[in-house]
Design a protein around this motif. Structure first.
Motif, short mmCIF file in Angstrom:
data_model
loop_
_atom_site.label_atom_id
_atom_site.label_comp_id
_atom_site.label_asym_id
_atom_site.label_seq_id
_atom_site.Cartn_x
_atom_site.Cartn_y
_atom_site.Cartn_z
N UNK A 348 0.90 -0.97 0.10
CA UNK A 348 0.04 -0.13 -0.03
C UNK A 348 0.83 1.44 0.07
N UNK A 349 2.26 1.08 0.16
CA UNK A 349 3.02 2.21 0.03
C UNK A 349 4.23 2.05 -0.81
N UNK A 350 3.96 1.52 -1.82
CA UNK A 350 4.97 1.10 -2.89
C UNK A 350 5.08 1.89 -4.15
N UNK A 351 6.52 2.31 -4.18
CA UNK A 351 6.58 3.19 -5.60
C UNK A 351 7.78 2.60 -6.49
N UNK A 352 7.49 2.19 -7.67
CA UNK A 352 8.44 1.45 -8.51
C UNK A 352 9.59 2.37 -8.71
N UNK A 353 10.91 1.70 -8.64
CA UNK A 353 11.96 2.40 -8.94
C UNK A 353 12.48 2.96 -7.49
N UNK A 354 11.66 3.21 -6.33
CA UNK A 354 12.13 3.66 -5.24
C UNK A 354 12.41 2.47 -4.23
N UNK A 356 11.65 2.67 -0.92
CA UNK A 356 10.74 2.82 0.13
C UNK A 356 11.06 4.28 0.76
N UNK A 357 10.61 4.37 2.05
CA UNK A 357 10.53 5.45 2.82
C UNK A 357 11.43 5.13 4.04
N UNK A 358 11.90 5.97 4.91
CA UNK A 358 12.83 5.42 6.14
C UNK A 358 11.92 4.70 7.14
N UNK A 363 16.31 7.87 11.33
CA UNK A 363 16.62 9.26 10.83
C UNK A 363 17.58 9.12 9.61
N UNK A 364 17.03 9.88 8.76
CA UNK A 364 17.75 9.75 7.10
C UNK A 364 17.94 11.08 6.86
N UNK A 365 19.00 11.43 6.15
CA UNK A 365 19.51 12.59 5.38
C UNK A 365 20.43 12.25 4.54
N UNK A 366 20.36 13.41 3.39
CA UNK A 366 21.33 13.28 2.39
C UNK A 366 22.37 14.62 2.64
N UNK A 367 23.66 14.42 2.27
CA UNK A 367 24.78 15.22 2.75
C UNK A 367 24.62 16.24 1.39
N UNK A 368 25.23 17.32 1.34
CA UNK A 368 25.42 18.25 0.25
C UNK A 368 25.81 17.60 -0.81
N UNK A 411 7.33 12.89 -1.16
CA UNK A 411 6.78 11.90 -0.32
C UNK A 411 7.54 11.32 0.43
N UNK A 412 8.89 11.46 0.44
CA UNK A 412 9.74 10.96 1.29
C UNK A 412 10.45 9.46 0.93
N UNK A 413 10.02 9.13 -0.35
CA UNK A 413 10.66 8.10 -0.85
C UNK A 413 11.99 8.12 -1.34
N UNK A 414 12.88 7.05 -1.15
CA UNK A 414 14.52 7.28 -1.60
C UNK A 414 14.70 6.62 -2.71
N UNK A 415 15.29 7.20 -3.70
CA UNK A 415 16.07 6.57 -4.77
C UNK A 415 17.36 6.64 -4.85
N UNK A 416 17.90 5.64 -5.24
CA UNK A 416 19.24 5.23 -4.97
C UNK A 416 19.90 5.77 -6.44
#
Length: 549
Positions: A348-354, A356-358, A363-368, A411-416
């Motif tokens: 129910x919270x799936x986004x193809x290519x991502x 997922x969310x934390x 706790x998750x963040x991206x550096x500069x 929406x908070x989904x992470x993509x590598x």
């Protein structure tokens, strides 16, 4: 209220449901059931036996061999007796075996069934105590599991250790250099497992299928520890040749795999029912749901409520292919250093290519620079006996550096988007991130594995191995499909990123031939080294689009 550790939870189930099965072990095709009470009794006696060996407090004890019921029992006995467990892969390179056992100063090792066992035994350091698991094909050791259990009184008065204490060392199967020993504390394990189960709660009686290496943090947490906390059943794969047969037999409620496993499942389906025929049948309304149901049952995934893929990015077209059969595959992300507790796609919270969310509490963040970083109680304290590498692992303000680059959507989904270190520079002086380009070309079902290389070349080249589907086709048909997909991918890329040509490698990439890690990741530097003469030979030929090794 503090969370019970895995040993305490095992003791609780042994009281509450002593006669219910926990571990199901196949030997020569026959399943042997071990109840919670039987498992508790074996763990208690083995804990006493380990203490009686006179090992120093907190000593490292290794566990080897493929996944078995006794792998779990040994792990729990080591924990109960107050030692540190160290898992080894069944197909670990001899140099890595020697390095790990010497680095952690292992005092004893459990020997399980595995390929090339004689070679493995030859890697053991002098003086290490060997204990044989009770399976056929396990060599003679100093001690035998069953004899030690029979001769030892059950361990009494278990006291849970300080959660901040090291309970395990998990050696990363890195693509370069010696493996690094990741320190795992009791708190790391319980936080990650409890969070996983909060995100993916049990629905009725859970049934796990254990076949991914237990030396890896993911299988250990998501199967061994999750099964303990959920009171679920675990069924073990007897050997890799029986994967399709036993997956169908077990029909688990949770199934985890790497992309290669799912592409092999797809190949198995297409072997029996070619894509054109499958598409035709799925278009017929009355037949469609029946066909989907039949295929899910034939694979063994009809009961799976949670289907996860990890370790490497899964091609979106492959996920879409399964979705057409009513099989939703969820992509997750994590690393040994954060106990594989990072992000996950959920039902129910799936986004193809991502990926997922934390996860809860992560706790998750991206550096500069776009590097993905984490902070939570599941994160390791660092690398064993390696202060320099530990210092490199963390930022100045204490966040774990993953070495992966990514982006987070609204929406908070992470993509590598790639590895910080995998980005290469061509002779044109331009940087290329290979991962997204590999992911785009992997839509081609004739490809099994692929690796995009370009350091020292004017234009990058894609090296691929063929799937069973590709190997069965005429060469001209394979070439036609590869060129069409290469052109489609190139149309979306900057000129310096475009694939100059595809090189089709003759041999598959495996753990045995050193091109893959035990966790099924392609060793990029090994591919570059192995195919360098071939790349140099064809680099300046711009007319030929596909080269066969």
């Amino acid at each position: 209220m503090s969370v019970k550790n895995p040993v305490e939870t095992l003791l609780q189930w042994a009281k509450e449901k002593p006669n219910q099965g926990w571990l199901f072990q196949p030997v020569n095709g026959v399943w042997k059931k071990y109840t919670w009470a039987e498992c508790e009794a074996q763990v208690r006696s083995m804990a006493t036996a380990l203490r009686n060996l006179g090992l120093p407090a907190g000593a490292a004890i290794a566990i080897s061999g493929r996944n078995t019921a006794h792998w779990f029992l040994a792990d729990m006995a080591i924990a109960m007796a107050g030692y540190v467990s160290v898992g080894l892969y069944p197909k670990q390179a001899p140099d890595a075996v020697k390095y790990i056992l010497n680095h952690c100063e292992a005092k004893a090792i459990f020997i399980g069934p595995m390929p090339d066992v004689d070679e493995f035994m030859g890697c053991l350091p002098q003086g290490i105590i060997t204990i044989a698991f009770p399976y056929p094909d396990v060599p003679k050791c100093d001690h035998n599991w069953d004899d030690l259990v029979r001769a030892s009184e059950p361990f009494a008065g278990y006291q849970p250790p300080d959660p901040k204490q090291m309970v395990s060392l998990i050696y990363t199967s890195g693509t370069t250099g010696n493996p690094k020993g990741v320190i795992i504390t009791g708190e790391n394990l319980t936080f990650a497992t409890q969070g996983l189960l909060k995100a993916m709660p049990a629905i009725g009686q859970e049934r796990f299928f254990s076949y991914l290496p237990l030396a890896h943090a993911f299988e250990r947490g998501a199967v061994e520890l999750a099964s303990i906390y959920l009171g679920g059943e675990v069924w073990f794969l007897e050997n890799l040749d029986k994967l399709a047969e036993q997956l169908k037999e077990v029909a688990p409620t949770r199934f985890y795999g790497v992309p290669l496993v799912y592409s092999r499942i797809q190949a198995g389906v297409l072997k029996k029912m070619p894509q054109e025929k499958l598409d035709r049948l799925l278009r017929i309304p009355l037949l469609s749901s029946l066909i989907k149901k039949k295929i899910r049952k034939a694979i063994g995934l009809q009961n799976a409520r949670y289907l996860f893929v990890g370790a490497a990015p899964m091609p979106v077209p492959l996920m879409e292919w399964f979705a057409k059969l009513g099989i939703t595959i969820l992509q997750g992300y994590g690393m040994t250093e954060n106990n594989i507790y990072a992000t996950a796609s959920l039902p129910g919270a799936n986004r193809l290519g991502a990926v997922g969310r934390a996860m809860p509490g992560a706790d998750m963040r991206l550096s500069e620079e776009g590097e993905i970083q984490f902070k939570h109680p599941g994160v390791t304290l660092g690398y064993y006996k390696d202060k320099d590498k530990t210092d490199e692992l963390f930022t100045a303000d204490g966040w774990l550096r993953t070495g992966d680059k990514g982006r987070i959507d609204e929406d908070g989904y992470l993509y590598i988007t790639g590895r910080v270190k995998d980005i290469f520079k061509t002779l044109k002086g331009k940087y290329v991130a290979p991962a997204p380009i590999e992911g785009a070309l992997s839509r081609n079902t004739d490809i099994d594995q692929l690796c995009f290389v370009g350091a020292g070349l004017k234009q990058p080249i894609m090296i691929v191995t063929l799937s069973a589907n590709g190997l069965a086709k005429p060469r001209a048909d394979v070439e036609k499909g590869l060129i069409a997909d290469m052109e489609a991918v190139n149309a979306t890329l900057e000129p310096h990123e475009q694939i100059a040509k595809i090189v089709v490698a003759k041999d598959a990439w495996t753990i045995d031939n050193g091109v893959m890690t035990p966790t099924m990741k392609v060793k990029r530097n090994e591919v570059e080294k192995r195919y360098l003469p071939l790349l140099e030979k064809h680099a300046n030929d711009y007319k030929t689009k596909v080269v066969w090794e």
